[in-house]
Design a protein around this motif. Sequence first.
Motif, PDB file in Angstrom:
ATOM      1  N   ALA A  65       0.697  -1.571   0.039  1.00  0.00           N
ATOM      2  CA  ALA A  65       0.187   0.092  -0.049  1.00  0.00           C
ATOM      3  C   ALA A  65       1.211   1.049  -0.164  1.00  0.00           C
ATOM      4  N   VAL A  66       1.975   1.273   1.014  1.00  0.00           N
ATOM      5  CA  VAL A  66       2.932   2.575   0.969  1.00  0.00           C
ATOM      6  C   VAL A  66       3.816   2.700  -0.170  1.00  0.00           C
ATOM      7  N   VAL A  67       3.789   1.622  -0.838  1.00  0.00           N
ATOM      8  CA  VAL A  67       5.022   2.207  -2.340  1.00  0.00           C
ATOM      9  C   VAL A  67       4.151   2.090  -3.073  1.00  0.00           C
ATOM     10  N   MET A  68       2.188   2.115  -3.376  1.00  0.00           N
ATOM     11  CA  MET A  68       1.305   2.082  -3.974  1.00  0.00           C
ATOM     12  C   MET A  68       1.928   3.617  -4.426  1.00  0.00           C
ATOM     13  N   SER A  69       1.637   3.949  -3.094  1.00  0.00           N
ATOM     14  CA  SER A  69       1.292   5.478  -2.026  1.00  0.00           C
ATOM     15  C   SER A  69       2.826   6.249  -2.912  1.00  0.00           C
ATOM     16  N   GLU A  70       3.762   5.306  -2.843  1.00  0.00           N
ATOM     17  CA  GLU A  70       5.036   6.550  -3.478  1.00  0.00           C
ATOM     18  C   GLU A  70       4.709   6.147  -5.022  1.00  0.00           C
ATOM     19  N   ALA A  71       4.380   5.644  -5.117  1.00  0.00           N
ATOM     20  CA  ALA A  71       4.243   5.606  -6.707  1.00  0.00           C
ATOM     21  C   ALA A  71       3.364   6.810  -7.488  1.00  0.00           C
ATOM     22  N   ALA A  86       9.031   2.653  -8.348  1.00  0.00           N
ATOM     23  CA  ALA A  86       7.454   2.040  -7.073  1.00  0.00           C
ATOM     24  C   ALA A  86       6.413   0.968  -7.911  1.00  0.00           C
ATOM     25  N   LEU A  87       6.616   1.849  -8.859  1.00  0.00           N
ATOM     26  CA  LEU A  87       5.106   0.585  -9.174  1.00  0.00           C
ATOM     27  C   LEU A  87       5.738  -1.130 -10.111  1.00  0.00           C
ATOM     28  N   LYS A  88       6.777  -1.073 -10.193  1.00  0.00           N
ATOM     29  CA  LYS A  88       7.861  -2.238 -10.736  1.00  0.00           C
ATOM     30  C   LYS A  88       7.436  -2.837  -8.975  1.00  0.00           C
ATOM     31  N   GLU A  89       8.105  -2.536  -8.426  1.00  0.00           N
ATOM     32  CA  GLU A  89       8.777  -2.833  -6.826  1.00  0.00           C
ATOM     33  C   GLU A  89       7.363  -3.464  -6.240  1.00  0.00           C
ATOM     34  N   PHE A  90       6.187  -2.510  -6.445  1.00  0.00           N
ATOM     35  CA  PHE A  90       4.770  -3.100  -5.959  1.00  0.00           C
ATOM     36  C   PHE A  90       4.629  -5.120  -6.837  1.00  0.00           C
ATOM     37  N   VAL A  91       4.520  -4.413  -8.180  1.00  0.00           N
ATOM     38  CA  VAL A  91       3.941  -5.693  -9.076  1.00  0.00           C
ATOM     39  C   VAL A  91       4.687  -7.034  -8.318  1.00  0.00           C
ATOM     40  N   ASP A  92       6.044  -6.264  -8.171  1.00  0.00           N
ATOM     41  CA  ASP A  92       6.794  -7.617  -7.771  1.00  0.00           C
ATOM     42  C   ASP A  92       6.649  -8.150  -6.343  1.00  0.00           C
ATOM     43  N   MET A  93       5.730  -7.825  -5.936  1.00  0.00           N
ATOM     44  CA  MET A  93       5.602  -8.312  -4.799  1.00  0.00           C
ATOM     45  C   MET A  93       4.106  -8.774  -4.545  1.00  0.00           C
ATOM     46  N   GLY A  94       3.325  -9.289  -6.279  1.00  0.00           N
ATOM     47  CA  GLY A  94       2.247 -10.382  -6.581  1.00  0.00           C
ATOM     48  C   GLY A  94       1.644  -8.738  -6.566  1.00  0.00           C
ATOM     49  N   GLN A  95       0.911  -8.102  -6.606  1.00  0.00           N
ATOM     50  CA  GLN A  95       0.194  -7.279  -6.505  1.00  0.00           C
ATOM     51  C   GLN A  95      -0.244  -6.024  -7.628  1.00  0.00           C
ATOM     52  N   THR A  96      -1.612  -6.461  -7.602  1.00  0.00           N
ATOM     53  CA  THR A  96      -2.218  -5.460  -8.713  1.00  0.00           C
ATOM     54  C   THR A  96      -2.754  -4.275  -8.108  1.00  0.00           C
ATOM     55  N   ASP A  97      -3.797  -4.141  -8.999  1.00  0.00           N
ATOM     56  CA  ASP A  97      -4.741  -2.706  -8.886  1.00  0.00           C
ATOM     57  C   ASP A  97      -5.460  -2.191  -9.877  1.00  0.00           C
ATOM     58  N   ASP A  98      -7.325  -2.528  -9.448  1.00  0.00           N
ATOM     59  CA  ASP A  98      -7.804  -2.588 -10.505  1.00  0.00           C
ATOM     60  C   ASP A  98      -8.140  -1.248 -11.545  1.00  0.00           C
ATOM     61  N   ALA A  99      -7.978  -0.106 -10.885  1.00  0.00           N
ATOM     62  CA  ALA A  99      -7.868   1.176 -10.926  1.00  0.00           C
ATOM     63  C   ALA A  99      -6.461   0.805 -12.784  1.00  0.00           C
ATOM     64  N   MET A 100      -5.371   0.914 -12.234  1.00  0.00           N
ATOM     65  CA  MET A 100      -4.743   0.768 -13.275  1.00  0.00           C
ATOM     66  C   MET A 100      -4.896  -0.589 -14.261  1.00  0.00           C
ATOM     67  N   LEU A 101      -5.430  -1.310 -14.029  1.00  0.00           N
ATOM     68  CA  LEU A 101      -5.948  -2.148 -14.945  1.00  0.00           C
ATOM     69  C   LEU A 101      -6.680  -2.031 -15.509  1.00  0.00           C
ATOM     70  N   GLN A 102      -7.721  -0.887 -15.693  1.00  0.00           N
ATOM     71  CA  GLN A 102      -9.091  -0.439 -16.325  1.00  0.00           C
ATOM     72  C   GLN A 102      -8.597   0.543 -16.841  1.00  0.00           C
ATOM     73  N   GLY A 103      -8.017   1.401 -17.010  1.00  0.00           N
ATOM     74  CA  GLY A 103      -6.947   2.155 -17.510  1.00  0.00           C
ATOM     75  C   GLY A 103      -7.952   3.451 -16.980  1.00  0.00           C
ATOM     76  N   LYS A 104      -8.018   3.549 -15.724  1.00  0.00           N
ATOM     77  CA  LYS A 104      -8.625   4.464 -14.441  1.00  0.00           C
ATOM     78  C   LYS A 104      -7.878   5.321 -13.898  1.00  0.00           C
TER      79      LYS A 104
END
Length: 424
Positions: A65-71, A86-104
């Motif tokens: 959550a805080v890494v996404m805040s940094e991004a 920061a986004l690369k660090e986020f996804v390397d932890m196996g995490q996803t974000d709905d807003a990003m995937l939906q282009g929002k």
Amino acid sequence: MRGMMMRLVIAAFVLAGWASQSIETAQEQFARLQKQAAEAKKAGEHAARVAAVVELAKMLHHSPAVVMSEARVYAEGNENERALAALKEFVDMGQTDDAMLQGKAAQFAALQEMPRYQAILDQMKASESAVQRGETAFSLKDAGVLAEDMDYDPSSRGFLMTSVLEKKIVRVSEKGEITDFAKSPHGWSMMAIKVDTVRGQVWATESAIDGFSNVAKEDWGRSEVLCLDLKTGAVRQRIDGGKRALGDMALMPSGEPIVSDGEGGGVYRVKDGKLALINGRDFISPQTPAMLADGKHALVPDYVRGIGSLDLETGDVRWVNEEGGAALSGVDGVYVAQDAMLLTQNGTTPERVMRMRTKDSWTRVTTQDVIERGPELGDPTHGVVVGEWFYYIANSGWDKLDEHGDVKPGMKMSPARVMRFRLK
């Protein structure tokens, strides 16, 4: 020392001229840094906002959550390289974000055409794919139980499970057949449970969850630790938890419970019929602990900060992966099997059940395996290791409740499933 006592002690030090600065707990530091970041954003002070978020990331051991805040902060300041890192660090932890995937995700509009950003989206999509390496052990036939915690009773070759909504403990056979074991003395939600076969007793917690409509408003926030007879379910001992959310526990080799206050941040030991504070400074929201083999330390998952190895005598904490690299926040329960941690994570995206192998005295994660993730998992809560199997509660039903503990409009409770995963 907590609450009023701590304030009185600090005030005495100040009056005596002994204290040059206040002593912050983790909860106080977290609140201060969040406030600083919010105020800097409102004032348009980008550098000050970055500084606060970076300090938060260090404090929270680079939780997703805080890494996404940094991004987001970097992207809003047009620091694209740092945002992508920061986004690369986020996804390397196996995490996803709905807003990003939906282009929002408006903050990342300037990055969307970049190949590195597209590669990050591809990695997110892969992390959303369903994984189910376990098998269904049994399903509860009563959809209204809302199972929170479970433990195994070898004497009956079955499980004891706590019910949040029906406010009781039930015995569950290996076929999922349910019989009542004990009811909450106060009529509060039953939360943690641990079986002590050596002493023929069961330890449990009951909690009047703050805001829940099914308990009296004057009880909100109170909890109690119970000791019950393993054969009959009769109450042997009751320990008043006061205004603490004592929801999770582990048992020491001596049979004494270690209980955590998920709201107040304290970790306590039940000793001589009383609660003794082990650590009230380092945790924000401690959850279900796991005893280590030495009997002197316990792994304590903090829902916000990650997982700490707690010295039960001194109260000192060493954090697992302190510099980040693994998603260790959002853990409801941690369990130990040889050199591995088994995690039920309902505070990550996606929710998941994980096995993480460690080294260096439980301070570094070396490998990570997904046991289960995906829509069939639902909200996982707790589990238990029985021999070579790890049993865990899936589809608990928490996601179908609103903030008052009532079923959301249009939702329907379905029977929880207990899954099992072979460890060897």
